[in-house]
Each structure stands twice: as C-alpha cells, then as structure tokens.
Write a protein that holds these residues in place. Sequence first.
Motif, PDB file in Angstrom:
ATOM      1  N   LEU A 169     -12.485   5.372   1.582  1.00  0.00           N
ATOM      2  CA  LEU A 169     -13.464   4.389   1.121  1.00  0.00           C
ATOM      3  C   LEU A 169     -14.801   4.669   1.773  1.00  0.00           C
ATOM      4  CD1 LEU A 169     -11.304   1.132   1.291  1.00  0.00           C
ATOM      5  CD2 LEU A 169     -11.790   2.566  -0.705  1.00  0.00           C
TER       6      LEU A 169
ATOM      7  N   THR B 240     -12.040  -7.888  -1.680  1.00  0.00           N
ATOM      8  CA  THR B 240     -10.862  -7.650  -2.515  1.00  0.00           C
ATOM      9  C   THR B 240      -9.681  -7.488  -1.579  1.00  0.00           C
ATOM     10  OG1 THR B 240     -12.218  -6.524  -4.167  1.00  0.00           O
ATOM     11  CG2 THR B 240      -9.848  -6.214  -4.320  1.00  0.00           C
TER      12      THR B 240
ATOM     13  N   GLU C 239      -6.667  -7.200  -2.124  1.00  0.00           N
ATOM     14  CA  GLU C 239      -5.643  -6.242  -2.539  1.00  0.00           C
ATOM     15  C   GLU C 239      -5.860  -4.864  -1.917  1.00  0.00           C
ATOM     16  OE1 GLU C 239      -5.832  -9.504  -5.495  1.00  0.00           O
ATOM     17  OE2 GLU C 239      -7.289  -8.208  -4.475  1.00  0.00           O
ATOM     18  N   GLU C 240      -7.057  -4.587  -1.424  1.00  0.00           N
ATOM     19  CA  GLU C 240      -7.332  -3.296  -0.787  1.00  0.00           C
ATOM     20  C   GLU C 240      -6.806  -3.220   0.639  1.00  0.00           C
ATOM     21  OE1 GLU C 240     -11.521  -2.267  -3.131  1.00  0.00           O
ATOM     22  OE2 GLU C 240     -11.528  -2.848  -1.022  1.00  0.00           O
TER      23      GLU C 240
ATOM     24  N   ALA D 297       0.842  -1.191   0.000  1.00  0.00           N
ATOM     25  CA  ALA D 297       0.000   0.000   0.000  1.00  0.00           C
ATOM     26  C   ALA D 297       0.884   1.250   0.000  1.00  0.00           C
ATOM     27  CB  ALA D 297      -0.923   0.000   1.205  1.00  0.00           C
TER      28      ALA D 297
ATOM     29  N   GLY E 286      -9.962  -1.983   3.219  1.00  0.00           N
ATOM     30  CA  GLY E 286     -10.962  -2.383   2.229  1.00  0.00           C
ATOM     31  C   GLY E 286     -11.804  -3.554   2.710  1.00  0.00           C
TER      32      GLY E 286
ATOM     33  N   ARG F 158     -19.582   1.183  -1.250  1.00  0.00           N
ATOM     34  CA  ARG F 158     -19.279  -0.249  -1.303  1.00  0.00           C
ATOM     35  C   ARG F 158     -20.569  -1.074  -1.291  1.00  0.00           C
ATOM     36  NH1 ARG F 158     -14.572  -2.756  -0.635  1.00  0.00           N
ATOM     37  NH2 ARG F 158     -13.978  -0.894  -1.803  1.00  0.00           N
TER      38      ARG F 158
ATOM     39  N   ARG G  87      -3.483   5.703   1.192  1.00  0.00           N
ATOM     40  CA  ARG G  87      -4.770   5.239   1.682  1.00  0.00           C
ATOM     41  C   ARG G  87      -5.854   6.094   1.057  1.00  0.00           C
ATOM     42  NH1 ARG G  87      -5.387   4.551   7.991  1.00  0.00           N
ATOM     43  NH2 ARG G  87      -3.891   2.901   7.446  1.00  0.00           N
ATOM     44  N   ASP G  88      -6.729   5.434   0.283  1.00  0.00           N
ATOM     45  CA  ASP G  88      -7.846   6.131  -0.339  1.00  0.00           C
ATOM     46  C   ASP G  88      -9.016   6.140   0.616  1.00  0.00           C
ATOM     47  OD1 ASP G  88      -6.355   6.499  -2.606  1.00  0.00           O
ATOM     48  OD2 ASP G  88      -7.029   4.612  -3.528  1.00  0.00           O
TER      49      ASP G  88
END
Length: 279
Positions: A188, A214, A216-217, A182, A221, A193, A185-186
């Motif tokens: 979310l 997911t 990968e988040e 990472a 996430g 979602r 950090r977006d």
Amino acid sequence: MPLAVIHGQPVLQIPQDLYIPPDALEVILEAFEGPLDLLLYLIRRQNLDILDIPVADITRQYVEYIQAMHEMRFELAADYLVMAAMLAEIKSRMLLPRAPNDEGVEEDPRADLVRRLQEYERFKKAAEDIDALPRQDRDTAPVQAFVPDRASIRLPPPVDLKEMLLALHDVFKRAELYTQHAIKRDALSVRQRMGELLTRMADGAFHRFESLFTVEEGRLGVVVTFLGLLTLAKEQLVEIVQEGPLQPIYVKSLALMKDPDEIELSSEFDEAANDDPSA
C-alpha cells in the motif's frame, strides 16, 4: 390682603359689575359625569334591579342630591333638572291607569329609562376597559437604543492529536475483525492513499473521520490511511475540526481552493519503505 393686583393697584373687593358667562365654568358633581351616571350610581348603591326601578325612592334621592346645588347657577345643572322632571313624569304615569297597547299588554313607563340606563352602562364599561389598556406617553414611553454590530466568527477549535489517536483506536478495533480473513498483504502506498482521500472528499463537505477508513483492509490499511491524512494535514490540503472534547472529528478537503497544478502529492513514508525493504 388684596384679592388681586392689577396694573400695580390692589383689588380689595369683587367688582359688582363682574359678569361670568354660564359656560365659563364646568361643574362635575362629586364623581358623576351626568344625570345618567348619578341615576346609575343610586341604583347600584342599593343593589336595585335595573329592570324594576322603584321610581318613588329613586326620585326622592335624586331630588335631594340636586337640591345641594341651590347655591349654584341652575343653568349649569340643566341636565340634572331635566332628569328629575323625567323621573317625576314616570312616577305620575305609573300612578295613572295605563292603556294597553295593540297586543293587549300595558306599556311600562320605565321602559325607555331602563333602555337608556343599560346602554349608558355598556358604554361606560367599555370606556373603562379602554382606559385600562396601556397608553403610550401615559403608561409607556418610546425609547431607542443603539446596538452595535456584534457579529462574531466562531473558529473551530484545533484538534488534539490525542483525540485523533482515540478515534484511530476505535477504527483499529473494527479492523481486527477482518484480520483473520487476510490471505495476502498488498503493498500500500501512502501517496496513492492521499490521492484516494482527496478524491473521496472532492465534494467539499465535511466527512466523519471514521468514514475515511476501510476496515476490511486490516490494520495495515488503517495505518496507511491515517498516515495519508496526517500528510495531507501537514501539506494544508485538508482541514480537521472537532466541536469539543470527545466529540466526532470531521475532515474537509482544501484542495478545491488550490490550483491542481500546484498540488504535488509526496510522502516520506513511501520513501522510507523503498529504502528499507523490511519496513
């Protein structure tokens, strides 16, 4: 004691003018059903070869048997007498010289009798085999039973929150593999979602609980997706089922059965995050 009582009058002796027709009585000698049956019994009892019958001995035994009927009416045993005469004829023909046939082979007088005995034996065996088969109203009886309709609807058991947390733990373990990659950090949104989850489950089929995440988040996430699922379940927009303890968890969208205009996605988690920037 009177023999009978007719019109209230006792009959003490048999009338002298009483006539019994010959066909009014059927005599079955012991267990034999005819002359061929008796002849076959005499042959099998002595383990004789049916193709080489000693006519003299068989004829003597046969005649001794039918002589036991001397007190009966002879017309009732006509078939047995005919067979005795046939045996006597065969015996006499065997004592006389036999003329050869066209092929130069002497014809055996017993050949026709042997053929009839073999044919009778085959049909007798077939009749015994058929009689041994189960027969309705003799060996079995048809029955009927009313079976009520017991169709039952099996409802899926409710999913325990502990089971969902165990599944979430497995997702967390996989998400940790991508945490080191990472870069930033977006922000979310749980509401966003929720919409993505409903879109993924728009086919109306059951989806594995783990497949909705997911990894990968990263952990963030995974948490947002889990909160979105809990909110959708709270709003009765998804159905979460499990066959039994420690079994896979499946999620199905219920939004297809509702009017799209009535669906309003909102999350208290997004509101809390906006109020507290440090959240």
